[in-house]
Write an enzyme that holds these catalytic residues in place. Sequence first.
Site, short mmCIF file in Angstrom:
data_model
loop_
_atom_site.label_atom_id
_atom_site.label_comp_id
_atom_site.label_asym_id
_atom_site.label_seq_id
_atom_site.Cartn_x
_atom_site.Cartn_y
_atom_site.Cartn_z
N VAL A 144 -6.70 -1.36 0.49
CA VAL A 144 -7.06 0.04 0.76
C VAL A 144 -6.69 0.42 2.18
O VAL A 144 -6.17 1.51 2.44
CB VAL A 144 -8.56 0.29 0.48
CG1 VAL A 144 -8.95 1.71 0.82
CG2 VAL A 144 -8.88 0.00 -0.99
N CYS A 145 -6.93 -0.49 3.14
CA CYS A 145 -6.58 -0.20 4.54
C CYS A 145 -5.06 -0.06 4.69
O CYS A 145 -4.59 0.83 5.40
CB CYS A 145 -7.09 -1.31 5.45
SG CYS A 145 -8.89 -1.45 5.49
N ALA A 146 -4.32 -0.92 4.04
CA ALA A 146 -2.86 -0.84 4.08
C ALA A 146 -2.39 0.48 3.48
O ALA A 146 -1.51 1.14 4.03
CB ALA A 146 -2.24 -2.03 3.34
N SER A 182 -9.71 -3.61 8.25
CA SER A 182 -8.61 -4.53 8.53
C SER A 182 -7.36 -4.12 7.78
O SER A 182 -7.42 -3.81 6.59
CB SER A 182 -9.00 -5.96 8.11
OG SER A 182 -7.89 -6.83 8.23
#
Length: 165
Positions: free
Chosen positions: A58-60, A53
């Site tokens: 971390v995804c960002a 997501s």
Amino acid sequence: MKPTFQGNPVTLAGNILKIGDLAPEVSLPSKDLSDVKIGGASGKYQIINFLPSLDTGVCAMQTKKFNTEASKLSNAQVFVVSMDLPFAQGRFCSTEGIENLVVASDFRAKEFGKKYGVLIDDSVLKGLLARGVIVVDPEGKIIYEEIVSEITNEPNYQAVLDLFK
């Protein structure tokens, strides 16, 4: 190798693809709900980031890093695939200035997750995608594949970028 989330093993649905396999073509909605084709022969290299997501740190970070690097690559299209709704992806891109890559949502049928073998099938993350990167050559063949061993870790950016030196 079975990936983990916070040290706990997670099971992935489908067959994990490997280097040399043909990348299945899937059509997913983008942030504006238009269809985006991912995989298959496209005449360009495809860097396909997949992650749980955009609403996590971390995804960002992974998305921002590849957004920066995408502007430096020629003959490559960079994708980020998550289960986030297209509206949330659009908000994220607008807020974070993401303009150099294509975001796509696998929320409808989880087709990408199933065909690429990266759909989490158990744990608290069930129904989301694992984290990793797949690079597809212009003819549709996978030339790089990484599913991170611990979902909370970032992928090996340099290994991907070294393919384009």
